[in-house]
Design a protein around this motif. Sequence first.
Motif, short mmCIF file in Angstrom:
data_model
loop_
_atom_site.label_atom_id
_atom_site.label_comp_id
_atom_site.label_asym_id
_atom_site.label_seq_id
_atom_site.Cartn_x
_atom_site.Cartn_y
_atom_site.Cartn_z
N ILE A 100 2.34 18.23 6.85
CA ILE A 100 2.76 17.30 5.79
C ILE A 100 4.28 17.25 5.69
O ILE A 100 4.93 18.28 5.57
CB ILE A 100 2.16 17.70 4.42
CG1 ILE A 100 0.63 17.70 4.48
CG2 ILE A 100 2.65 16.76 3.32
CD1 ILE A 100 -0.05 18.04 3.16
N ASN A 101 4.83 16.03 5.79
CA ASN A 101 6.28 15.84 5.65
C ASN A 101 6.57 15.13 4.34
O ASN A 101 5.77 14.31 3.87
CB ASN A 101 6.80 14.92 6.77
CG ASN A 101 6.40 15.39 8.14
OD1 ASN A 101 6.85 16.42 8.60
ND2 ASN A 101 5.52 14.63 8.78
N ILE A 102 7.72 15.43 3.76
CA ILE A 102 8.14 14.70 2.56
C ILE A 102 9.29 13.78 2.92
O ILE A 102 10.21 14.17 3.63
CB ILE A 102 8.60 15.67 1.46
CG1 ILE A 102 7.41 16.48 0.96
CG2 ILE A 102 9.25 14.91 0.30
CD1 ILE A 102 7.74 17.40 -0.18
N LYS A 103 9.19 12.51 2.47
CA LYS A 103 10.30 11.58 2.65
C LYS A 103 10.74 11.15 1.27
O LYS A 103 9.93 10.66 0.48
CB LYS A 103 9.85 10.34 3.43
CG LYS A 103 9.83 10.54 4.92
CD LYS A 103 11.18 10.22 5.52
CE LYS A 103 11.15 10.60 7.01
NZ LYS A 103 12.39 10.28 7.69
N GLU A 104 12.02 11.31 0.97
CA GLU A 104 12.50 10.85 -0.32
C GLU A 104 12.95 9.40 -0.22
O GLU A 104 13.69 9.03 0.68
CB GLU A 104 13.67 11.71 -0.78
CG GLU A 104 13.24 13.05 -1.31
CD GLU A 104 14.42 13.85 -1.82
OE1 GLU A 104 15.19 13.33 -2.65
OE2 GLU A 104 14.58 14.99 -1.39
#
Lengths: 161, 594
Positions: B270-274
């Motif tokens: 799981i990656n987070i993109k702001e």
Amino acid sequence: MSEETAKAAEKSFDYDRVETLLQEFLHKKGVMVPILQKIQAEFGYLPRPAMEYVAKRLRIPVSKVFGVATFYAQFHLHPRGKNIVRVCRGTACHVRGVSKVAEKMQEILGVGVGQTTEDMNFTYEEVACIGACGLAPVMMINDQTYGKLTPEKLKGILKNY
Amino acid sequence: MYERHILICAGTGCISSGTREVKEALENELIKHNLQDKVRIILSGCHGFCEKGPIFIVYPEDIFYCEVKAEDMPELVEEYLVKGNIVERLLYKDPTTAGTVTSHEEIPFYSRQKRQVLRNCGVIDPENIDEYIIRGGYIGLKKALGMEPLEIVNTVKSSGLRGRGGAGFPTGMKWEFAHRSPGDKKYVVCNADEGDPGAFMDRSVLEGDPHAVLEGLIIAGRAIGSDEAYIYVRAEYPLAVRRLRTAIAQAEEYGLIGQNILNSGANFKINIKEGAGAFVCGEETALLASIEGERGMPRPRPPFPAVKGLWGKPTCINNVETLANVPLILRNGADWYSAVGTEGSKGTKIFALTGKVNNTGLCEVPMGISLREIVFDIGGGIRGGKKYKAVQIGGPSGGCIPESLLDLPVDFDSLTAAGAMMGSGGMVVMDEDTCMVDLARYFLSFTQRESCGKCTPCREGTKRMLEILERITRGKGEPEDIPRLEKLAVAVKDSSLCGLGQTAPNPVLTTLRYFRDEYEAHIFDRRCPAGLCRDLLTYYIDAEVCTGCRSCVKACPAEAISGEKKEPHAIDEAKCISCGACFDRCKFGAVKTK
């Protein structure tokens, strides 16, 4: 900025700082937004030489970097104040009278939307919604949220900054 | 062994009302009374009742204190924790019965709700995965890992779950498209770009129960055959981003994300993109462009993301609240889930109830409940005894529902039929002081500013509509303006490229449909019935009420007010610039508008 001062700024610009930030993003895809976010976190805004440098390093046109930087509300092309005041213009705040709060804040700071006070202490911004609608009208100063605002409360809050 | 647990709400609303100060003062008082080993303080996620924050609940007795301040801590610890006397003045007071309530279950704001998705919000420590697991967390995932992907898809399909982000597309069908789409690499994306002004349920779920979203995401990945996810979250939500990162790290440590999750052989990352602040990025193709690092502009569909999405690969995009429903469906079964709701809309929906209502905050209700129950029972009616005028549902894409439709059942299809839409679930209540033309202008100014400029109908059409609305609110409306607005609205709706433009005219169309008389009053009588549009107001001083205190005289920037001390004052209409400074200043209500 005249052409000469722009050139001088370019000359004295510290490209190493940008290069260091770029390290973790090289040879990855979809990195433009995070790169610009990092540069802005480092410099407080997006200096033109930094954007040009990014374009060079990623081998893309400067216009592409500039295009992304100007598309998103979060990016700023000019230096900003030490403290960022963001007054919420969301629906709940609108209905509960944020207009008067926003007017008063601009009057106190003596600047308009997107502008910075002369002493560089405050930049005044307006945002669509900060998601604290239960406390409308609200604003944020840096990461701190202030709710149930009235024009009278503003001076007291600003004293802390 | 702790004797008591104290939950203090640490949602964004309560933090701004003083949670940190309360916690610090409480810790000091506990030490003073040597109770620090007997009472455990838990900072919880959002309780939804932001209006009354900070919320402070003592277990096991379940005593609900609200609007507590750091100064209250000495009394609260001494009187309640030591002596056992309930501190009456900090209890919730029911505005309808004027009585006090001790347990939160007795408060109408909570008792009328059905908190399924929000079951953990405000109850568990969101930064502790064990508390999520103890309350049945990750059981749904475990079940899903033992099922065939198509079986998961079918379970979600038969549960009747529809997307909570706006349009209400059936989630199971979306998964099936992505599942059947050929490709070795697929992505799942969580849309946490909650941009609708007036909605904050996604924020509360992310802040209060981040693992529920992660669990839903991993299950979605399993169902469509994807091993990688992105969460696209607004950068304006720093606390949500932080709690997500903490949750992801914990889930990795427990082997719920990463290589060979729970020994199933499946991998998941799981990656987070702001996000960077663009409303249009809530639209799925624009969101994908933004993740790819481009300007977040939508593109025509088909091809749909399920066929050609992120970096050209099949992609399934679901909203935060939708994903938080998924673990419940897997855990309890499709039949359990579909037992709540109406024919076409199953389960519950979270609404952000705000505006001129007594109880503002987040409420989760079964689909099909009437608007009247939400506004008057849960919301406690209109503030200050004023009259209900409308409720605006669905943010800038939604519409205004008048009093005559208050008994409308709230579900996807009836709202659409009324000209509004579920949207993300913002519900802003308006009273007689809200001008509906100004409200339409407000929404249009928002969508106009956020229009990305790619397609002409949205870029130009919203601009022209806004100009007309501005003209009307300034008292310069023309008789042809109403038909002009209607014509433009239909054109923009029919021909815009994405959801932003296709729904932008809704606030104008619904106000024209239900509150046409207000438009006509502005245009033909040059009058704002709500008394809000400045250029249409005339201020005067009621001589019978005026005490002659001269404070309005000093407040007037145009020197338009005259009068001697202790004599009634008067406003010179010729000089008055209608700024309202005198109106705001007068303590006696002597300045009036006509």
